[in-house]
Design an enzyme around this catalytic site. Structure first.
Site: not given
Ligand code: NAD
Length: 285
Positions: A52, A96, A119
């Protein structure tokens, strides 16, 4: 059978995002910023975060990773999130997953400012998706929809069977398909006779984490298969949830693993962060 090439499409999207980042910088001097919280040393999570970060570098984003030890306290992570919520250089915040057992994941996800929730895991954005309103949509299912669009595959009226019902993959996948007027079935580990469902599907979207779960005798001719699973086979290779060799013979379209949904997930993270940056730039005017 045609492959749905997520690698090629993600490259195309990165070029578009790079171009838009340049324009945004010229227009208002803003650089999109993404902050990542990484807790512990899980090898898969560490690898994803690296990928990422590299993608952010390629398109010209500012990015920062908050690397935290496995035994970090809930309070320490919360403090970091609040700090990033208030940092005008940060447009997107990503935690994460998975997190260590002592951490309350729900509480952290709910602490992220909804307008920085790239997200799409905050209940605010989950609710907007469920009601068909604009918001941030989880990157993996959003990437699947982009891939289908790229190949002119219209899901309207199609029988779509989603296999796997997690908050990250299956549930938002089903919501997006429903919003696009598909007929959607959601199946999961407690579904009785999975084959009965998949055999009737025009499109199967599977994100489970079980190698070879979808076999040749479970699908009809000309089916479209979206394989979201990422598994490490005994020989070390990355494979999906579908017995690709045998199932692909019956497909009209199928995603490869790797090179299908995976790269699209990262491309959508870039798109979501750019979207957040543009909205924040408007707010600053
Ligand atoms: P998860 O463990 O949270 O959820 C798995 C889901 O699969 C559950 O709903 C469970 O009920 C269902 N399931 C498990 N075994 C099943 C079975 N035998 N039959 C039917 N359903 C079954 O996992 P997740 O985070 O949703 O991830 C699922 C897979 O997708 C994993 O392989 C993960 O690596 C992959 N993934 C890929 C991407 C990507 O970018 N391509 C992104 C996220 C997750």
């Amino acid at each position: 059978m045609e492959l749905l090439d997520g690698k090629a499409l993600s490259t195309k999207i990165e070029i578009q995002v790079t171009d838009e980042v340049k324009k945004l910088k010229e227009k208002c001097g803003c650089t999109p910023g993404l902050a990542v919280v990484l807790v512990g040393q899980d090898p898969a999570s560490t690898a994803y975060v690296k990928m990422k970060k590299k993608a952010c570098d390629r398109v010209g984003f500012y990015s920062i990773t908050h690397d935290m030890p496995e035994n970090i306290s809930q309070e320490a992570i919360e403090k970091t999130i609040i700090m990033m919520n208030n940092d005008s250089n940060i447009d997107g915040i990503l935690i994460q997953l998975p997190l260590p057992a002592q951490i309350d994941e729900t509480k952290l996800l709910e602490l992220v400012a909804p307008d920085k929730d790239v997200d799409g895991f905050h209940p605010f954005n989950v609710g907007r998706l469920a009601t068909g309103l604009d918001g941030f949509v989880p990157c993996t299912p959003l990437g699947v929809m982009e891939l289908l669009k790229e190949y002119d595959i219209d899901v309207k009226g199609k029988n779509c069977v989603v296999v796997g019902a997690s908050n990250i993959v299956g549930k938002p996948m089903a919501a997006l398909l429903l919003n696009a007027d598909a007929t959607v079935e959601i199946t999961h580990i407690f579904t009785d006779d999975l084959k009965k469902h998949t055999l009737n599907a025009d499109i199967i979207l599977v994100g489970v984490g079980v190698i070879n779960l979808i076999k040749e005798d479970m699908v009809k001719e000309n089916v479209i298969i979206i394989d979201i699973g990422i598994n490490r086979a005994d020989n070390g290779k990355l494979v999906g949830d579908v017995d690709f060799l045998n199932v692909s013979k019956k497909c009209s379209y199928i995603t490869p693993v790797p090179g299908g949904v995976g790269p699209m997930t990262i491309a959508m993270l870039l798109k979501n962060t750019l979207k957040a940056a543009k909205a924040n730039a408007e707010d600053k005017k």
